[in-house]
Design an enzyme around this catalytic site. Structure first.
Site, PDB file in Angstrom:
ATOM      1  N   ASN A  94     -11.631   3.263   3.307  1.00 13.15           N
ATOM      2  CA  ASN A  94     -11.524   2.724   1.946  1.00 13.15           C
ATOM      3  C   ASN A  94     -12.478   1.574   1.612  1.00 13.15           C
ATOM      4  OD1 ASN A  94      -9.956   1.265   3.781  1.00 13.15           O
ATOM      5  ND2 ASN A  94      -8.446   0.664   2.243  1.00 13.15           N
ATOM      6  N   GLY A 126      -3.170   3.802  14.760  1.00 11.34           N
ATOM      7  CA  GLY A 126      -3.167   2.524  15.485  1.00 11.34           C
ATOM      8  C   GLY A 126      -2.362   2.607  16.777  1.00 11.34           C
ATOM      9  N   GLU A 140      -8.245 -10.604  11.843  1.00 13.90           N
ATOM     10  CA  GLU A 140      -9.679 -10.595  11.580  1.00 13.90           C
ATOM     11  C   GLU A 140      -9.992 -11.793  10.709  1.00 13.90           C
ATOM     12  OE1 GLU A 140     -10.513  -6.528  10.082  1.00 13.90           O
ATOM     13  OE2 GLU A 140     -11.386  -6.243  12.073  1.00 13.90           O
ATOM     14  N   GLY A 193      -7.056   1.097  10.228  1.00 12.27           N
ATOM     15  CA  GLY A 193      -6.630   2.412   9.766  1.00 12.27           C
ATOM     16  C   GLY A 193      -5.118   2.468   9.683  1.00 12.27           C
ATOM     17  N   SER A 194      -4.594   3.670   9.808  1.00  8.13           N
ATOM     18  CA  SER A 194      -3.154   3.865   9.622  1.00  8.13           C
ATOM     19  C   SER A 194      -2.367   3.397  10.848  1.00  8.13           C
ATOM     20  CB  SER A 194      -2.881   5.349   9.382  1.00  8.13           C
ATOM     21  OG  SER A 194      -3.323   6.087  10.495  1.00  8.13           O
ATOM     22  N   CYS A 249      -5.103  -1.826   1.827  1.00 13.80           N
ATOM     23  CA  CYS A 249      -4.037  -2.106   2.789  1.00 13.80           C
ATOM     24  C   CYS A 249      -3.086  -3.173   2.255  1.00 13.80           C
ATOM     25  CB  CYS A 249      -4.634  -2.541   4.109  1.00 13.80           C
ATOM     26  SG  CYS A 249      -5.783  -3.902   3.929  1.00 13.80           S
ATOM     27  N   GLU A 271      -5.739  -3.460  12.596  1.00  7.44           N
ATOM     28  CA  GLU A 271      -5.522  -3.820  11.185  1.00  7.44           C
ATOM     29  C   GLU A 271      -4.994  -2.582  10.483  1.00  7.44           C
ATOM     30  OE1 GLU A 271      -5.659  -6.745  10.067  1.00  7.44           O
ATOM     31  OE2 GLU A 271      -6.662  -7.708  11.759  1.00  7.44           O
TER      32      GLU A 271
HETATM   33  P1  NAD Z   1      -6.847   6.706   9.640  1.00  6.78           P
HETATM   34  O1  NAD Z   1      -5.916   6.049  10.580  1.00  6.78           O
HETATM   35  O2  NAD Z   1      -6.548   8.081   9.201  1.00  6.78           O
HETATM   36  O3  NAD Z   1      -8.311   6.766  10.271  1.00  6.78           O
HETATM   37  C1  NAD Z   1      -9.025   5.605  10.643  1.00  6.78           C
HETATM   38  C2  NAD Z   1     -10.089   5.948  11.668  1.00  6.78           C
HETATM   39  O4  NAD Z   1      -9.492   6.374  12.892  1.00  6.78           O
HETATM   40  C3  NAD Z   1     -11.028   7.067  11.257  1.00  6.78           C
HETATM   41  O5  NAD Z   1     -12.342   6.660  11.558  1.00  6.78           O
HETATM   42  C4  NAD Z   1     -10.586   8.225  12.141  1.00  6.78           C
HETATM   43  O6  NAD Z   1     -11.624   9.133  12.401  1.00  6.78           O
HETATM   44  C5  NAD Z   1     -10.184   7.494  13.401  1.00  6.78           C
HETATM   45  N1  NAD Z   1      -9.263   8.212  14.304  1.00  6.78           N
HETATM   46  C6  NAD Z   1      -8.362   9.170  13.992  1.00  6.78           C
HETATM   47  N2  NAD Z   1      -7.656   9.549  15.114  1.00  6.78           N
HETATM   48  C7  NAD Z   1      -8.125   8.757  16.128  1.00  6.78           C
HETATM   49  C8  NAD Z   1      -7.791   8.626  17.514  1.00  6.78           C
HETATM   50  N3  NAD Z   1      -6.834   9.353  18.088  1.00  6.78           N
HETATM   51  N4  NAD Z   1      -8.466   7.706  18.247  1.00  6.78           N
HETATM   52  C9  NAD Z   1      -9.412   6.935  17.695  1.00  6.78           C
HETATM   53  N5  NAD Z   1      -9.794   7.021  16.392  1.00  6.78           N
HETATM   54  C10 NAD Z   1      -9.139   7.922  15.623  1.00  6.78           C
HETATM   55  O7  NAD Z   1      -6.977   5.707   8.390  1.00  6.78           O
HETATM   56  P2  NAD Z   1      -7.671   5.934   6.977  1.00  6.78           P
HETATM   57  O8  NAD Z   1      -6.905   6.977   6.211  1.00  6.78           O
HETATM   58  O9  NAD Z   1      -9.142   6.097   7.121  1.00  6.78           O
HETATM   59  O10 NAD Z   1      -7.447   4.502   6.306  1.00  6.78           O
HETATM   60  C11 NAD Z   1      -6.300   4.191   5.565  1.00  6.78           C
HETATM   61  C12 NAD Z   1      -5.375   3.301   6.364  1.00  6.78           C
HETATM   62  O11 NAD Z   1      -6.069   2.139   6.793  1.00  6.78           O
HETATM   63  C13 NAD Z   1      -4.213   2.789   5.543  1.00  6.78           C
HETATM   64  O12 NAD Z   1      -3.028   2.856   6.295  1.00  6.78           O
HETATM   65  C14 NAD Z   1      -4.590   1.347   5.254  1.00  6.78           C
HETATM   66  O13 NAD Z   1      -3.502   0.498   4.988  1.00  6.78           O
HETATM   67  C15 NAD Z   1      -5.317   0.970   6.498  1.00  6.78           C
HETATM   68  N6  NAD Z   1      -6.194  -0.176   6.269  1.00  6.78           N
HETATM   69  C16 NAD Z   1      -5.861  -1.392   6.810  1.00  6.78           C
HETATM   70  C17 NAD Z   1      -6.649  -2.521   6.561  1.00  6.78           C
HETATM   71  C18 NAD Z   1      -6.303  -3.868   7.155  1.00  6.78           C
HETATM   72  O14 NAD Z   1      -7.180  -4.712   7.225  1.00  6.78           O
HETATM   73  N7  NAD Z   1      -5.064  -4.107   7.567  1.00  6.78           N
HETATM   74  C19 NAD Z   1      -7.782  -2.403   5.760  1.00  6.78           C
HETATM   75  C20 NAD Z   1      -8.096  -1.151   5.220  1.00  6.78           C
HETATM   76  C21 NAD Z   1      -7.298  -0.044   5.489  1.00  6.78           C
END
Ligand code: NAD
Length: 492
Positions: free
Chosen positions: A167, A247, A473, A242-243, A298, A264
């Site tokens: 995002n 995570g 971060e 990410g999610s 997020c 995060e």
């Molecule tokens: P996602 O978890 O689907 O994917 C994030 C990344 O992880 C991608 O690059 C994906 O290819 C990789 N990935 C997937 N499976 C993996 C694995 N098993 N091992 C290692 N890497 C793997 O997240 P998304 O849909 O891209 O992003 C949205 C999420 O991110 C939301 O939940 C949002 O709240 C969160 N987010 C958090 C922050 C923060 O700073 N807290 C900021 C932005 C987004």
């Protein structure tokens, strides 16, 4: 926004040329699986990109390890200058970065210039300055069992695997490599496969900058490559955005090597409207905030808790805010709500709305103008009449959907705000700062804004507790994630 109509017309079809990985300061053609990257506003293929093979990931980690030897020994001044040379290039090429982000993420240009590009460049310059800081602490004499004195200095953890969500591609990467480089670490960066183009362009700028070869490496790939990178024995720390579901996997994968992680993750952040507030004065701000980036943020404050005496005024003033929401073409300067990233995500968001309505929820406010024919759009909606336990109230929807619940007294508001698996952010609208502060100090969240707060500061920590993640971060806290303390003790 500083772009003229002519510049917008020139930029709207822009797609970065760069398709190469960046490994050890070289452009390397990706030899792995290929996939299409879409423009979510037009549903058209923007580009076809190639992924790294596991051998190319190995190569990137070796390059980062080799560069670590040099980078970690350079002075703070030298590292600051090299990091600023990258910030200079980001500034020079900001329009391309902006166009890449608008086209691959779908963020409206009116928001993306500051939120997706310029803010992050400012943060990188802050990290560059922070690279110069001496963090050594002198502990003084200690006489048991013999007289000694001690210092605590720090050494960088080593090679960092940085994996980002889709995002905010440039900023999420910058929060990681900015802090890691300031600490003396080197990085292998893996962007989301849904929005890799901006990060590939960043790699090109890294190669043009004065950063030594291998300090930042960029590879591409899907979950398999993410898994390979985060469990690699050549990596010393994993930083992930990410999610929460992914995570949790990252934590397990990094555990193979007993590696530490920074996570995060998501949120379901509360926005509390306390009794005595002038709700009309902030209604527009409040609703434009959670719907920003089509709710794909997020820290979106999408769980609205409103004192029951203000509830009717809140809904009336909210209608004015909904009138200002313009859903559509991200390149139209009047647009403030763009599309969602992919059709499956749009369907998931619509699924939350349908389920909430089936459970007796009501769409209290909504935009009901026809959606563009193309593009993965959802009209913003405010849901109400739901129990706090409903899925739409508890889970991160990551779309332009907010929920509102009335509360009777401030203690109940605090209890509801903390009744979540997440702990990323919150906002308190209060009649005065003292009352806002009193409530803020009882909230379990990594960031609490009072009466609207401001933008993310480079010198303040960002992150959360519970399912929102591990570690922080930004700021000194973000840098410390990439430093190990070292106690040096000497006899006197
Ligand atoms: P996602 O978890 O689907 O994917 C994030 C990344 O992880 C991608 O690059 C994906 O290819 C990789 N990935 C997937 N499976 C993996 C694995 N098993 N091992 C290692 N890497 C793997 O997240 P998304 O849909 O891209 O992003 C949205 C999420 O991110 C939301 O939940 C949002 O709240 C969160 N987010 C958090 C922050 C923060 O700073 N807290 C900021 C932005 C987004």
């Amino acid at each position: 926004m500083s772009l003229s109509a002519e510049r917008i017309a020139a930029l709207r079809d822009y797609v970065p040329r760069e398709r190469n990985l960046t490994i050890g300061g070289r452009a390397v053609e990706p030899a792995g699986e290929r996939w299409d990257v879409y423009n979510p506003a037009t549903e058209e293929v923007l580009a076809t990109v190639g992924g790294a093979t596991t051998e190319q990931v190995d190569e990137a980690i070796r390059a980062a390890r080799a560069a670590f030897g040099t980078w970690s020994k350079m002075s703070g001044e030298e590292r600051c200058a090299a990091m600023n040379s990258l910030a200079d290039l980001l500034e020079e090429r900001w329009e391309e970065l902006l166009a890449s982000i608008v086209n691959e993420v779908g963020t409206p240009v009116s928001l993306a210039e500051f939120l997706q590009v310029k803010m992050g460049i400012g943060h990188l310059r802050w990290f560059a300055e922070a690279a110069k800081k001496d963090r050594t602490v002198h502990l003084g004499p200690y006489d048991i069992p013999v007289p000694t004195e001690s210092d605590v200095d720090h050494y960088p953890v080593g090679v960092v695997a940085a994996i980002t969500g889709y995002n905010y591609p440039l900023n999420l990467a910058g929060f990681k490599y900015g802090a890691a480089l300031a600490a003396g670490c080197t990085v292998v960066l893996l962007p989301s496969p849904r929005t890799p183009l901006t990060t590939l362009l960043l790699g090109e700028l890294v190669r043009e900058s004065n950063l030594p070869d291998g300090v930042i490496n960029v590879v591409t790939g899907g979950a398999d490559i993410g898994q390979y990178l985060s469990s690699h024995p050549g990596v010393d720390k994993v930083s992930f955005t990410g999610s929460d579901a992914v995570g949790a996997k990252i934590m397990a994968q990094a555990a193979t090597n007993l590696n530490d992680v920074v996570l995060e993750l998501g949120g379901k952040s509360a926005n509390i409207v306390l009794p005595g507030c002038d709700v009309e004065s902030f209604a527009v701000d409040m609703h434009l905030r959670w719907s920003r980036n089509a709710g794909q943020g997020c820290a979106a404050l999408a769980r609205l808790l409103v004192h029951e005496d203000l509830y009717d005024r809140f809904l009336e003033s909210g209608a004015a805010a909904f009138n200002q929401m313009k859903v559509g073409d991200p390149w139209d300067p009047a647009t403030n709500i763009g599309p969602l990233i992919r059709p499956d995500h749009r369907d998931r968001v619509n699924g939350f709305i349908t389920e909430a309505l089936e459970q007796g929820g009501k769409a209290l406010l909504q935009v009901d103008t026809p959606l563009p024919e193309k593009g993965w759009y959802v009209n913003p909606v405010l849901l109400g009449n739901l129990p706090h336990s409903a899925r739409a109230v508890q889970e991160e929807i990551f779309g332009p959907v907010a929920v509102v619940l009335p509360f009777k007294d401030t203690d109940e508001a605090i209890r509801l705000a903390n009744d979540t698996a997440y702990g990323l952010a919150a906002n308190v609208w209060a009649p005065d700062l003292a009352e806002g502060r009193r409530v803020a100090e009882q909230l379990r969240a990594g960031t609490v804004w009072i009466n609207g707060g401001g933008a993310m500061r480079p010198d303040a920590p960002f992150g959360g507790s519970g399912r929102s993640g591990v570690g922080r971060e930004l700021g000194e806290w973000g840098i410390r994630e990439f430093l190990e303390p070292r106690h040096i003790q000497w006899a006197v």
